[in-house]
Design a protein around this motif. Structure first.
Motif, mmCIF file in Angstrom:
data_model
loop_
_atom_site.group_PDB
_atom_site.id
_atom_site.type_symbol
_atom_site.label_atom_id
_atom_site.label_comp_id
_atom_site.label_asym_id
_atom_site.label_seq_id
_atom_site.Cartn_x
_atom_site.Cartn_y
_atom_site.Cartn_z
ATOM 1 N N ALA A 28 -32.131 -23.145 -0.052
ATOM 2 C CA ALA A 28 -31.212 -24.276 -0.271
ATOM 3 C C ALA A 28 -29.797 -23.772 -0.530
ATOM 4 C CB ALA A 28 -31.696 -25.132 -1.434
ATOM 5 N N ALA A 29 -29.674 -22.709 -1.306
ATOM 6 C CA ALA A 29 -28.349 -22.144 -1.588
ATOM 7 C C ALA A 29 -27.739 -21.535 -0.336
ATOM 8 C CB ALA A 29 -28.447 -21.103 -2.703
ATOM 9 N N SER A 30 -28.502 -20.748 0.392
ATOM 10 C CA SER A 30 -27.946 -20.086 1.572
ATOM 11 C C SER A 30 -27.606 -21.081 2.680
ATOM 12 C CB SER A 30 -28.904 -19.007 2.098
ATOM 13 O OG SER A 30 -30.054 -19.584 2.670
ATOM 14 N N ARG A 31 -28.301 -22.197 2.730
ATOM 15 C CA ARG A 31 -28.047 -23.224 3.749
ATOM 16 C C ARG A 31 -26.996 -24.244 3.280
ATOM 17 N NH1 ARG A 31 -30.890 -24.136 7.724
ATOM 18 N NH2 ARG A 31 -30.982 -26.383 7.505
ATOM 19 N N GLN A 32 -26.494 -24.087 2.056
ATOM 20 C CA GLN A 32 -25.488 -24.990 1.477
ATOM 21 C C GLN A 32 -25.960 -26.448 1.497
ATOM 22 O OE1 GLN A 32 -21.906 -24.015 3.688
ATOM 23 N NE2 GLN A 32 -21.534 -22.253 2.369
ATOM 24 N N VAL A 33 -27.203 -26.638 1.123
ATOM 25 C CA VAL A 33 -27.836 -27.956 1.171
ATOM 26 C C VAL A 33 -27.117 -28.971 0.279
ATOM 27 C CG1 VAL A 33 -29.951 -29.182 0.500
ATOM 28 C CG2 VAL A 33 -30.080 -27.155 1.945
ATOM 29 N N ILE A 34 -26.739 -28.584 -0.923
ATOM 30 C CA ILE A 34 -26.085 -29.540 -1.824
ATOM 31 C C ILE A 34 -24.709 -29.927 -1.300
ATOM 32 C CG2 ILE A 34 -25.129 -29.866 -4.146
ATOM 33 C CD1 ILE A 34 -28.172 -30.213 -3.957
ATOM 34 N N ALA A 35 -23.944 -28.969 -0.809
ATOM 35 C CA ALA A 35 -22.634 -29.292 -0.229
ATOM 36 C C ALA A 35 -22.797 -30.255 0.940
ATOM 37 C CB ALA A 35 -21.924 -28.017 0.218
ATOM 38 N N ASN A 36 -23.819 -30.044 1.757
ATOM 39 C CA ASN A 36 -24.058 -30.929 2.894
ATOM 40 C C ASN A 36 -24.550 -32.304 2.452
ATOM 41 O OD1 ASN A 36 -23.154 -29.136 4.859
ATOM 42 N ND2 ASN A 36 -25.134 -28.112 4.950
ATOM 43 N N ALA A 37 -25.374 -32.344 1.413
ATOM 44 C CA ALA A 37 -25.814 -33.642 0.875
ATOM 45 C C ALA A 37 -24.611 -34.422 0.343
ATOM 46 C CB ALA A 37 -26.853 -33.442 -0.222
ATOM 47 N N ASN A 38 -23.682 -33.725 -0.304
ATOM 48 C CA ASN A 38 -22.468 -34.389 -0.795
ATOM 49 C C ASN A 38 -21.628 -34.938 0.359
ATOM 50 O OD1 ASN A 38 -22.981 -34.084 -3.537
ATOM 51 N ND2 ASN A 38 -21.979 -32.085 -3.624
ATOM 52 N N PHE A 90 -30.793 -34.065 -11.406
ATOM 53 C CA PHE A 90 -30.283 -33.658 -10.107
ATOM 54 C C PHE A 90 -29.505 -32.358 -10.241
ATOM 55 C CE2 PHE A 90 -30.885 -38.244 -9.286
ATOM 56 C CZ PHE A 90 -31.713 -38.130 -8.179
ATOM 57 N N HIS A 91 -29.469 -31.605 -9.163
ATOM 58 C CA HIS A 91 -28.707 -30.359 -9.123
ATOM 59 C C HIS A 91 -27.302 -30.654 -9.664
ATOM 60 C CE1 HIS A 91 -26.538 -26.927 -7.533
ATOM 61 N NE2 HIS A 91 -27.698 -26.353 -7.233
ATOM 62 N N PRO A 92 -26.777 -29.805 -10.534
ATOM 63 C CA PRO A 92 -25.486 -30.101 -11.165
ATOM 64 C C PRO A 92 -24.316 -30.258 -10.188
ATOM 65 C CG PRO A 92 -26.238 -27.880 -11.740
ATOM 66 C CD PRO A 92 -27.353 -28.551 -11.020
ATOM 67 N N ASP A 93 -24.415 -29.692 -9.005
ATOM 68 C CA ASP A 93 -23.334 -29.814 -8.028
ATOM 69 C C ASP A 93 -23.466 -31.046 -7.128
ATOM 70 O OD1 ASP A 93 -22.244 -27.450 -8.993
ATOM 71 O OD2 ASP A 93 -23.304 -26.217 -7.519
ATOM 72 N N LEU A 94 -24.585 -31.747 -7.223
ATOM 73 C CA LEU A 94 -24.785 -32.946 -6.413
ATOM 74 C C LEU A 94 -23.971 -34.105 -6.993
ATOM 75 C CD1 LEU A 94 -26.433 -34.237 -4.033
ATOM 76 C CD2 LEU A 94 -28.056 -34.983 -5.786
ATOM 77 N N HIS A 95 -23.313 -34.858 -6.150
ATOM 78 C CA HIS A 95 -22.548 -36.022 -6.602
ATOM 79 C C HIS A 95 -23.486 -37.216 -6.764
ATOM 80 C CE1 HIS A 95 -18.854 -34.049 -4.510
ATOM 81 N NE2 HIS A 95 -19.159 -33.457 -5.650
#
Length: 191
Positions: A28-38, A90-95
């Motif tokens: 998830a980190a290497s694929r930048q999943v949270i940034a993409n979800a945002n 939720f992941h702390p970086d998720l909006h």
């Protein structure tokens, strides 16, 4: 077409390095999943889509936990997926504050014993944008159920992850049989 974004299991226990059962954290980190979800949440907001975040979790005493499930059997022993602990945050970086609704699920699928179907019907949703962790479990399970409920399904590949890239890729290949698979950039251009 009335559209909803469903982001699934972007929670600490499942996909953050500090999670108790975070087999997908590295991917998830290497694929930048949270940034993409945002990015999807921002696209959804701009297009006035219903924004739903779904997370798995059990009550403090784990009454609804399936005790014989190979997947969930050790949750109580590990103190994982407890709705009274930090693990289901939720992941702390998720909006997450951008969500119109947060749905709690007691199993793999976002539809099983949840308010998801009622929210979709109340808003006359026809198309679902689905992403989450893990691709091979919750994204596949939710997409299959959505398909059988006659929703148009779009899976956003780069907002998903599994424990391994191979498992993710295999799941995406399967999902192409029931869903249109795009990346975030294509989603923004095509929808």
């Amino acid at each position: 077409m009335k559209t909803a974004f469903i982001g699934i299991d972007y929670i600490i226990d499942i996909m953050h390095p500090e999670g108790k059962i975070a087999r997908s954290a590295e991917q998830a980190a290497s694929r930048q999943v949270i940034a993409n979800a945002n990015k999807i949440l921002a696209i959804a907001e701009k297009n006035n889509w219903l924004k739903l975040l779904v997370k798995v979790g059990f009550s403090a005493n784990y009454t609804e936990q399936p005790k014989d499930s190979p997947m969930f059997a050790k949750a109580k022993q590990l103190g994982a997926l407890s709705l009274v602990g930090r693990g289901t945050d939720f992941h702390p970086d998720l909006h997450a504050d951008k969500a119109d609704m947060v749905i709690i699920k007691p199993r793999v699928s976002a539809f099983y014993c949840t308010e998801l179907e009622a929210a979709l019907r109340a808003n006359k949703i026809e198309r679902l944008i689905i992403a989450g962790v893990s691709t091979s479990m919750t994204v596949q399970s939710t997409s299959r159920e959505a398909h059988d409920r006659d929703y148009e399904i779009i899976v956003v590949e780069d907002a998903c992850a599994a424990p391994t890239q191979q498992e993710h890729d295999s799941s995406i290949e399967f999902l192409k049989n029931i869903a249109h698979v795009v990346n975030v950039q294509q989603l923004e251009k095509e929808i």
